[in-house]
Design a protein around this motif. Sequence first.
Motif, PDB file in Angstrom:
ATOM      1  N   ARG A 375       7.135  -4.827  -8.021  1.00 40.64           N
ATOM      2  CA  ARG A 375       6.335  -5.469  -6.976  1.00 40.64           C
ATOM      3  C   ARG A 375       7.200  -5.909  -5.794  1.00 40.64           C
ATOM      4  O   ARG A 375       6.757  -5.864  -4.643  1.00 40.64           O
ATOM      5  CB  ARG A 375       5.559  -6.661  -7.539  1.00 40.64           C
ATOM      6  CG  ARG A 375       4.579  -7.250  -6.508  1.00 40.64           C
ATOM      7  CD  ARG A 375       3.771  -8.398  -7.050  1.00 40.64           C
ATOM      8  NE  ARG A 375       2.921  -8.951  -6.009  1.00 40.64           N
ATOM      9  CZ  ARG A 375       1.667  -8.572  -5.773  1.00 40.64           C
ATOM     10  NH1 ARG A 375       1.113  -7.630  -6.529  1.00 40.64           N
ATOM     11  NH2 ARG A 375       0.967  -9.148  -4.802  1.00 40.64           N
ATOM     12  N   ALA A 376       8.419  -6.319  -6.066  1.00 41.44           N
ATOM     13  CA  ALA A 376       9.302  -6.746  -4.977  1.00 41.44           C
ATOM     14  C   ALA A 376       9.522  -5.605  -3.989  1.00 41.44           C
ATOM     15  O   ALA A 376       9.553  -5.822  -2.769  1.00 41.44           O
ATOM     16  CB  ALA A 376      10.628  -7.245  -5.535  1.00 41.44           C
ATOM     17  N   GLU A 377       9.677  -4.383  -4.492  1.00 41.82           N
ATOM     18  CA  GLU A 377       9.830  -3.214  -3.621  1.00 41.82           C
ATOM     19  C   GLU A 377       8.594  -3.030  -2.744  1.00 41.82           C
ATOM     20  O   GLU A 377       8.698  -2.758  -1.543  1.00 41.82           O
ATOM     21  CB  GLU A 377      10.056  -1.973  -4.480  1.00 41.82           C
ATOM     22  CG  GLU A 377      10.132  -0.665  -3.699  1.00 41.82           C
ATOM     23  CD  GLU A 377      10.205   0.544  -4.620  1.00 41.82           C
ATOM     24  OE1 GLU A 377       9.490   1.545  -4.362  1.00 41.82           O
ATOM     25  OE2 GLU A 377      10.974   0.493  -5.605  1.00 41.82           O
ATOM     26  N   ALA A 378       7.418  -3.215  -3.334  1.00 43.71           N
ATOM     27  CA  ALA A 378       6.170  -3.075  -2.581  1.00 43.71           C
ATOM     28  C   ALA A 378       6.063  -4.128  -1.494  1.00 43.71           C
ATOM     29  O   ALA A 378       5.692  -3.830  -0.346  1.00 43.71           O
ATOM     30  CB  ALA A 378       4.982  -3.170  -3.533  1.00 43.71           C
ATOM     31  N   GLU A 379       6.396  -5.368  -1.818  1.00 47.51           N
ATOM     32  CA  GLU A 379       6.277  -6.446  -0.834  1.00 47.51           C
ATOM     33  C   GLU A 379       7.303  -6.297   0.282  1.00 47.51           C
ATOM     34  O   GLU A 379       7.033  -6.655   1.442  1.00 47.51           O
ATOM     35  CB  GLU A 379       6.398  -7.796  -1.527  1.00 47.51           C
ATOM     36  CG  GLU A 379       5.219  -8.079  -2.460  1.00 47.51           C
ATOM     37  CD  GLU A 379       5.177  -9.520  -2.947  1.00 47.51           C
ATOM     38  OE1 GLU A 379       6.034 -10.323  -2.508  1.00 47.51           O
ATOM     39  OE2 GLU A 379       4.287  -9.848  -3.750  1.00 47.51           O
ATOM     40  N   GLN A 380       8.479  -5.775  -0.020  1.00 44.89           N
ATOM     41  CA  GLN A 380       9.479  -5.526   1.019  1.00 44.89           C
ATOM     42  C   GLN A 380       8.966  -4.493   2.014  1.00 44.89           C
ATOM     43  O   GLN A 380       9.145  -4.641   3.229  1.00 44.89           O
ATOM     44  CB  GLN A 380      10.783  -5.049   0.382  1.00 44.89           C
ATOM     45  CG  GLN A 380      11.904  -4.829   1.393  1.00 44.89           C
ATOM     46  CD  GLN A 380      13.145  -4.202   0.770  1.00 44.89           C
ATOM     47  OE1 GLN A 380      13.083  -3.608  -0.304  1.00 44.89           O
ATOM     48  NE2 GLN A 380      14.272  -4.305   1.448  1.00 44.89           N
ATOM     49  N   ALA A 381       8.314  -3.447   1.509  1.00 46.01           N
ATOM     50  CA  ALA A 381       7.757  -2.421   2.389  1.00 46.01           C
ATOM     51  C   ALA A 381       6.653  -2.991   3.264  1.00 46.01           C
ATOM     52  O   ALA A 381       6.577  -2.702   4.473  1.00 46.01           O
ATOM     53  CB  ALA A 381       7.236  -1.256   1.561  1.00 46.01           C
ATOM     54  N   LEU A 382       5.796  -3.811   2.696  1.00 46.44           N
ATOM     55  CA  LEU A 382       4.709  -4.413   3.475  1.00 46.44           C
ATOM     56  C   LEU A 382       5.254  -5.338   4.556  1.00 46.44           C
ATOM     57  O   LEU A 382       4.730  -5.369   5.681  1.00 46.44           O
ATOM     58  CB  LEU A 382       3.766  -5.178   2.547  1.00 46.44           C
ATOM     59  CG  LEU A 382       2.890  -4.320   1.626  1.00 46.44           C
ATOM     60  CD1 LEU A 382       2.104  -5.209   0.672  1.00 46.44           C
ATOM     61  CD2 LEU A 382       1.948  -3.447   2.441  1.00 46.44           C
ATOM     62  N   ALA A 383       6.298  -6.090   4.244  1.00 44.44           N
ATOM     63  CA  ALA A 383       6.890  -6.989   5.238  1.00 44.44           C
ATOM     64  C   ALA A 383       7.455  -6.206   6.416  1.00 44.44           C
ATOM     65  O   ALA A 383       7.341  -6.622   7.575  1.00 44.44           O
ATOM     66  CB  ALA A 383       7.976  -7.847   4.589  1.00 44.44           C
ATOM     67  N   ALA A 384       8.079  -5.061   6.141  1.00 47.33           N
ATOM     68  CA  ALA A 384       8.627  -4.235   7.223  1.00 47.33           C
ATOM     69  C   ALA A 384       7.501  -3.648   8.071  1.00 47.33           C
ATOM     70  O   ALA A 384       7.582  -3.625   9.308  1.00 47.33           O
ATOM     71  CB  ALA A 384       9.494  -3.126   6.650  1.00 47.33           C
TER      72      ALA A 384
END
Length: 392
Positions: A375-384
């Motif tokens: 999930r951390a990978e997903a949230e990092q992508a959304l933040a970018a």
Amino acid sequence: MDVQLHRRMVLAGLGYVGLAGCATTPARLVTTSRPVFRRQTFAPLLTDPGRLSRITVCTRPFRAQGPRIETETVGDKRVVHNYGHGGSGWSLSWGAAAAARDLALAGGQRDVAVIGCGALGLTAALQILRAGGRVTIHAAERTPYTRSARATGVWSPDSRIAAEASVSADFPARWEAMARRSWVDHHAFLGLDGDPVRFIDQYNLSAKRGGNRAVGPAPTPGRVGFVRYGDRLADLVPHSRELAMGEHPFPVASARVVPQMTFNVAEYARQLTEAFLMEGGRIVQRVFHHPSELAALAEPVVVNCTGYGARALFGDESVVPVRGQIAWLTPQPELTYAVNFRAISMVPRHDGIVIQANGANQMVGYGVEDETPDRAEAEQALAALATLYASA
């Protein structure tokens, strides 16, 4: 004034001021404003992590030699292999299926078993059925539960398809034939209900200096010289163009747009399955653990479309897993364009919005079999991606 002349003048955009005016005043041209470029309306992507509905992980089946499409004898069965397409399974499915069909029917037999119900299995089964075969698909699960259902869903025919140092001399030409055949066959699904295949505009964005650092997992150590064959299709596919600043709303240094073929995988698979069953095919739930179990099948010819599963079933260790994760946002019907930014791809589909952090290069996920969602990978992508819509 003659009625016909009057009509012609109106159609031509000419005005008149009566018969007396014609003698003293020249006819005037009625001008209208010329059409001008109108900037497309860009619905903003809603990047709130609370909109995440699921995270899926797929192990793509990479083979350095390229897809295995060949025949071998296993017991009393003639087995046609059709697996190992890396990240190009949906893209190359029709061309690969045509090659597998020709091998399956070459001996004159018409009773064929297909193992696997993903993109390669469904298209191979349909091709054989339509060539006069009698086909049964044997699969552990239906398409929505296969790895094919976790694909990004874009035309990417040379995505991790082979390694430059390992392919045979004739492989580039064979790949091109598969890609061209598939491109044509995918077009037969354009415009159908449910949009199984459609084109959308994809915006490839470059940030201002220092802002293009790739988002995604760290690459696996080492280097594989993945082939790049896109130039061989330059006459076939749409081309991108550079955009002026007024043609897009994104706060970036530069942008290009290209029409991108995309697959609504859920609907595409449904239509393929429906067509196969309506045209006389059968689907049987069955799990195979060892090639010796093929002997129990009634059909003398077996087409093996098990994808990554071929590594375990046939002991083919040339199949290397390549992990790929997709974060799914709930659908936004108003979102009609795709984005590539900082190695993150965003693709709107009817079944959800695909968010994929691809990382710095194609070694990301190479050799990684773990399918645990991050999930951390997903949230990092959304933040970018959120930085593209900060002013929206």
